[in-house]
Write a protein that holds these residues in place. Structure first.
Motif, mmCIF file in Angstrom:
data_model
loop_
_atom_site.group_PDB
_atom_site.id
_atom_site.type_symbol
_atom_site.label_atom_id
_atom_site.label_comp_id
_atom_site.label_asym_id
_atom_site.label_seq_id
_atom_site.Cartn_x
_atom_site.Cartn_y
_atom_site.Cartn_z
ATOM 1 N N GLN A 115 -7.948 0.771 -15.988
ATOM 2 C CA GLN A 115 -6.814 1.574 -15.519
ATOM 3 C C GLN A 115 -7.146 2.265 -14.198
ATOM 4 O O GLN A 115 -6.336 2.266 -13.258
ATOM 5 N N LEU A 116 -8.328 2.863 -14.123
ATOM 6 C CA LEU A 116 -8.728 3.534 -12.889
ATOM 7 C C LEU A 116 -8.798 2.541 -11.730
ATOM 8 O O LEU A 116 -8.354 2.828 -10.607
ATOM 9 N N ARG A 117 -9.349 1.370 -12.001
ATOM 10 C CA ARG A 117 -9.477 0.356 -10.959
ATOM 11 C C ARG A 117 -8.101 -0.129 -10.501
ATOM 12 O O ARG A 117 -7.853 -0.286 -9.294
ATOM 13 N N ILE A 118 -7.204 -0.363 -11.469
ATOM 14 C CA ILE A 118 -5.862 -0.837 -11.144
ATOM 15 C C ILE A 118 -5.125 0.183 -10.276
ATOM 16 O O ILE A 118 -4.488 -0.165 -9.272
ATOM 17 N N LYS A 119 -5.219 1.446 -10.636
ATOM 18 C CA LYS A 119 -4.521 2.467 -9.853
ATOM 19 C C LYS A 119 -5.081 2.546 -8.437
ATOM 20 O O LYS A 119 -4.333 2.721 -7.461
ATOM 21 N N GLY A 120 -6.398 2.424 -8.305
ATOM 22 C CA GLY A 120 -6.997 2.417 -6.977
ATOM 23 C C GLY A 120 -6.506 1.240 -6.151
ATOM 24 O O GLY A 120 -6.234 1.375 -4.946
ATOM 25 N N GLU A 121 -6.378 0.076 -6.785
ATOM 26 C CA GLU A 121 -5.899 -1.105 -6.079
ATOM 27 C C GLU A 121 -4.445 -0.927 -5.623
ATOM 28 O O GLU A 121 -4.061 -1.372 -4.532
ATOM 29 N N VAL A 122 -3.639 -0.271 -6.455
ATOM 30 C CA VAL A 122 -2.233 -0.049 -6.098
ATOM 31 C C VAL A 122 -2.127 0.885 -4.898
ATOM 32 O O VAL A 122 -1.367 0.629 -3.954
ATOM 33 N N VAL A 123 -2.897 1.995 -4.907
ATOM 34 C CA VAL A 123 -2.868 2.912 -3.766
ATOM 35 C C VAL A 123 -3.333 2.196 -2.504
ATOM 36 O O VAL A 123 -2.720 2.311 -1.437
ATOM 37 N N ALA A 124 -4.412 1.439 -2.612
ATOM 38 C CA ALA A 124 -4.939 0.706 -1.453
ATOM 39 C C ALA A 124 -3.922 -0.299 -0.930
ATOM 40 O O ALA A 124 -3.761 -0.461 0.294
ATOM 41 N N GLU A 125 -3.225 -0.987 -1.835
ATOM 42 C CA GLU A 125 -2.237 -1.979 -1.415
ATOM 43 C C GLU A 125 -1.063 -1.319 -0.698
ATOM 44 O O GLU A 125 -0.550 -1.855 0.302
ATOM 45 N N ARG A 403 -5.023 21.429 13.041
ATOM 46 C CA ARG A 403 -6.281 20.676 13.074
ATOM 47 C C ARG A 403 -6.456 19.844 11.816
ATOM 48 O O ARG A 403 -7.256 18.904 11.777
ATOM 49 N N ALA A 404 -5.702 20.202 10.738
ATOM 50 C CA ALA A 404 -5.824 19.458 9.480
ATOM 51 C C ALA A 404 -4.521 19.578 8.686
ATOM 52 O O ALA A 404 -3.916 20.652 8.618
ATOM 53 N N VAL A 405 -4.126 18.460 8.080
ATOM 54 C CA VAL A 405 -2.988 18.415 7.169
ATOM 55 C C VAL A 405 -3.479 17.847 5.847
ATOM 56 O O VAL A 405 -4.062 16.755 5.816
ATOM 57 N N ALA A 406 -3.283 18.587 4.765
ATOM 58 C CA ALA A 406 -3.607 18.091 3.423
ATOM 59 C C ALA A 406 -2.307 17.660 2.759
ATOM 60 O O ALA A 406 -1.414 18.486 2.536
ATOM 61 N N TYR A 407 -2.213 16.378 2.480
ATOM 62 C CA TYR A 407 -0.998 15.804 1.905
ATOM 63 C C TYR A 407 -1.256 15.535 0.419
ATOM 64 O O TYR A 407 -2.124 14.746 0.070
ATOM 65 N N VAL A 408 -0.481 16.195 -0.450
ATOM 66 C CA VAL A 408 -0.589 16.014 -1.901
ATOM 67 C C VAL A 408 0.536 15.079 -2.322
ATOM 68 O O VAL A 408 1.713 15.376 -2.107
ATOM 69 N N ALA A 409 0.174 13.943 -2.920
ATOM 70 C CA ALA A 409 1.169 12.898 -3.182
ATOM 71 C C ALA A 409 1.111 12.424 -4.624
ATOM 72 O O ALA A 409 0.037 12.102 -5.139
ATOM 73 N N CYS A 410 2.281 12.341 -5.247
ATOM 74 C CA CYS A 410 2.361 11.762 -6.590
ATOM 75 C C CYS A 410 2.857 10.328 -6.540
ATOM 76 O O CYS A 410 2.924 9.668 -7.582
ATOM 77 N N ASP A 411 3.211 9.845 -5.343
ATOM 78 C CA ASP A 411 3.701 8.480 -5.204
ATOM 79 C C ASP A 411 2.981 7.798 -4.049
ATOM 80 O O ASP A 411 3.116 8.228 -2.896
ATOM 81 N N ALA A 434 -8.289 10.392 -4.893
ATOM 82 C CA ALA A 434 -7.254 10.057 -5.873
ATOM 83 C C ALA A 434 -7.737 10.499 -7.248
ATOM 84 O O ALA A 434 -8.904 10.297 -7.601
ATOM 85 N N PHE A 435 -6.837 11.094 -8.021
ATOM 86 C CA PHE A 435 -7.202 11.668 -9.318
ATOM 87 C C PHE A 435 -6.303 11.091 -10.409
ATOM 88 O O PHE A 435 -5.084 10.977 -10.240
ATOM 89 N N ASP A 436 -6.909 10.775 -11.537
ATOM 90 C CA ASP A 436 -6.131 10.253 -12.662
ATOM 91 C C ASP A 436 -5.609 11.432 -13.483
ATOM 92 O O ASP A 436 -6.170 11.774 -14.532
ATOM 93 N N ARG A 442 1.410 4.700 -15.053
ATOM 94 C CA ARG A 442 1.205 4.104 -13.726
ATOM 95 C C ARG A 442 0.951 5.157 -12.653
ATOM 96 O O ARG A 442 0.578 4.813 -11.534
ATOM 97 N N HIS A 443 1.161 6.420 -12.960
ATOM 98 C CA HIS A 443 1.133 7.459 -11.937
ATOM 99 C C HIS A 443 -0.290 7.876 -11.577
ATOM 100 O O HIS A 443 -1.194 7.871 -12.427
ATOM 101 N N VAL A 444 -0.465 8.266 -10.318
ATOM 102 C CA VAL A 444 -1.756 8.726 -9.822
ATOM 103 C C VAL A 444 -1.477 9.789 -8.762
ATOM 104 O O VAL A 444 -0.504 9.688 -8.018
ATOM 105 N N GLU A 445 -2.305 10.807 -8.703
ATOM 106 C CA GLU A 445 -2.136 11.894 -7.724
ATOM 107 C C GLU A 445 -3.195 11.740 -6.637
ATOM 108 O O GLU A 445 -4.373 11.540 -6.927
ATOM 109 N N CYS A 446 -2.756 11.822 -5.387
ATOM 110 C CA CYS A 446 -3.665 11.688 -4.250
ATOM 111 C C CYS A 446 -3.630 12.945 -3.392
ATOM 112 O O CYS A 446 -2.593 13.602 -3.282
ATOM 113 N N VAL A 447 -4.763 13.255 -2.784
ATOM 114 C CA VAL A 447 -4.825 14.278 -1.744
ATOM 115 C C VAL A 447 -5.426 13.609 -0.519
ATOM 116 O O VAL A 447 -6.554 13.104 -0.564
ATOM 117 N N ALA A 448 -4.654 13.587 0.556
ATOM 118 C CA ALA A 448 -5.076 12.916 1.787
ATOM 119 C C ALA A 448 -5.308 13.950 2.881
ATOM 120 O O ALA A 448 -4.586 14.941 2.974
#
Length: 455
Positions: A115-125, A403-411, A434-436, A442-448
């Motif tokens: 599951q962790l690997r799949i979610k990482g692949e989806v974000v990367a894609e 100088r920095a933007v932290a983007y919190v994303a659920c999608d 990215a955090f599970d 299917r959902h994953v939370e990212c901080v960019a």
């Protein structure tokens, strides 16, 4: 707390009927490919893409079409028979997970590592396809994949039993338990009762306090029922999704619950937004502050600030010589944020953080208003709804030169689109975590982290 013109968010809450087509029910044998954004894997059949749920990459399955017409470019389907199984396949721990059953969890048939690997692949894609960025994404495990969800909304079937809707369907699957619900949700006892005349029942179990709440939404034209619970709980009346009205009405008890995070107590009213994973507020705040590294005297923006989760630690970090502008559209969230940030009733200045400005309004319109926006910003938190921030908001943020933007994303798709917009405006993605925080789904939370591009 300041209010520009009343700009409430409007939306059509009418549910849409599930699409159908002349291919529905057709069974096809396919080899399953990569995971897609939406809790499925992509297969091909006679030149057509088929989005197959309950399958895993590399499997050969018999898939039954659930949506699609013979003229469509893609179909949706469920894997109803596994001919060649992936080594990542496990038996779903929940008896309600599977084709034609509860639509809440997407990946219970996959090992947790998969599951962790799949979610990482989806974000990367999504980053590769929409932002033209090629980077590996590792999704971090946060806690147990079960018993985490502190806010659960149940649908009600025609007999008054609680359950969950099937995937992309109005049909309700009655359940006696939910594997991902927290123990606090279970202890309220809503599943052990009948709810005739009710549309939905949301159970809220606050983290860090014993506050429990039930948000009961009667069907249109029905009266509010008498509500009983196994533990002390507030009762609120919700508004049917078949109306254009929003908000909740207190029946008895507090109209809010008290959540504990970052060493503070937060007021969150009714069905207001709060992260459903108990570890999420602390995990996300730590990641945001680590990326931004706010300093004494900084000017900070917290956009789509909700109840003030990021605004408070930002205010502490920038200190009296700094400034924080927090912007939120939802009126009740603004009221909660005002309370959480130390504003007395209708006061324009916080007693705890006088250097915080809290503005009620849409982010795009507030950013376009010179009366509210500072000439510059040092750091920005961007935590938009699932649809993302959009090109105009990204451009206006970049124009402030942070100088920095932290983007919190659920999608991940919205994140990738906005990363592309920020790139147009001179900002590049320099880090990503990215955090599970939604295990089994299917959902994953990212901080960019986005910083000015080196030219």
């Amino acid at each position: 707390m300041k209010r520009p013109a009343d700009r409430r968010r409007s939306s059509d809450h009418a549910a849409q009927a599930r699409p159908s087509g002349d291919a529905v029910g057709t069974r096809i044998e396919v080899e399953v490919g990569a995971p897609g954004h939406g809790g499925f894997c992509v297969a091909r059949h006679e030149g057509r893409a088929v989005f197959v749920r309950h399958a895993l990459p590399g499997e050969r399955v018999v898939a039954e079409v659930t949506e699609g017409d013979s003229k469509d470019s893609f179909w949706r389907a469920d894997a109803v028979e596994v001919l060649e199984a992936s080594e990542d396949r496990v038996e779903a721990p929940c008896r309600y997970a599977g084709p034609g059953l509860c639509g809440g969890c997407d990946w219970q048939h996959a090992s947790y590592e998969a599951q962790l690997r799949i979610k990482g692949e989806v974000v990367a894609e999504q980053l590769r396809r929409l932002a033209k960025l090629d980077r590996e994404v590792v999704v971090e495990e946060v806690a147990s994949p079960f018993g985490w969800r502190t806010r659960v909304q149940f649908a009600v079937d025609p007999d008054g039993s609680l359950g969950f809707r099937k995937h992309r369907s109005h049909e309700v699957v009655p359940v006696e338990e939910c594997a991902i619900a927290s123990s606090g949700v279970d202890e309220v006892g809503a599943l052990g009762r009948q709810w005739p005349g009710v549309e939905t029942v949301e159970v809220i179990a606050a983290t860090g306090s014993n506050d429990r709440a039930l948000v009961v939404t009667p069907k249109r034209g029905e009266s509010m029922p008498f509500v009983d619970a196994d533990v002390k709980a507030s009762v609120l009346r919700g508004v049917s999704r078949n109306t254009h009205i929003s908000g909740v009405q207190r029946i008895h008890g507090r109209p809010y619950v008290r959540e504990v995070a970052e060493g503070r107590t937060w007021r969150v009213s009714g069905s207001g937004f709060w992260q459903v994973h108990p570890a999420a507020p602390d995990v996300l705040t730590e990641a945001v502050l680590d990326f931004l590294d706010p300093k004494d005297g900084d000017v900070a923006l917290d956009l789509y600030c909700g109840v003030g989760l990021f605004a408070a630690p930002l205010a502490e970090a920038v200190g009296e010589s700094g400034a924080v502008l927090a912007v939120e559209l939802d009126r009740q969230a603004v009221r909660d944020a005002a309370h959480n940030l130390g504003f007395a009733d209708d006061a324009e200045e916080s007693t705890e953080f006088p250097w915080v400005d809290l503005v009620e309004g849409s982010v795009d319109e507030v950013l376009a208003d010179e009366g509210y926006v500072p000439d510059r910003a040092d750091v920005v938190v961007l935590d938009p709804p699932r649809a993302g921030a959009g090109r105009d908001v990204c451009a206006r943020i970049a124009a402030l030169g942070p100088r920095a933007v932290a983007y919190v994303a659920c999608d991940p798709a919205a994140l990738a689109r906005d990363v592309a917009y920020l790139a147009e405006a001179g900002y590049e993605l320099t880090d990503l975590r990215a955090f599970d925080l939604f295990p089994m789904t299917r959902h994953v939370e990212c901080v960019a982290l986005l910083e000015p591009a080196q030219r």
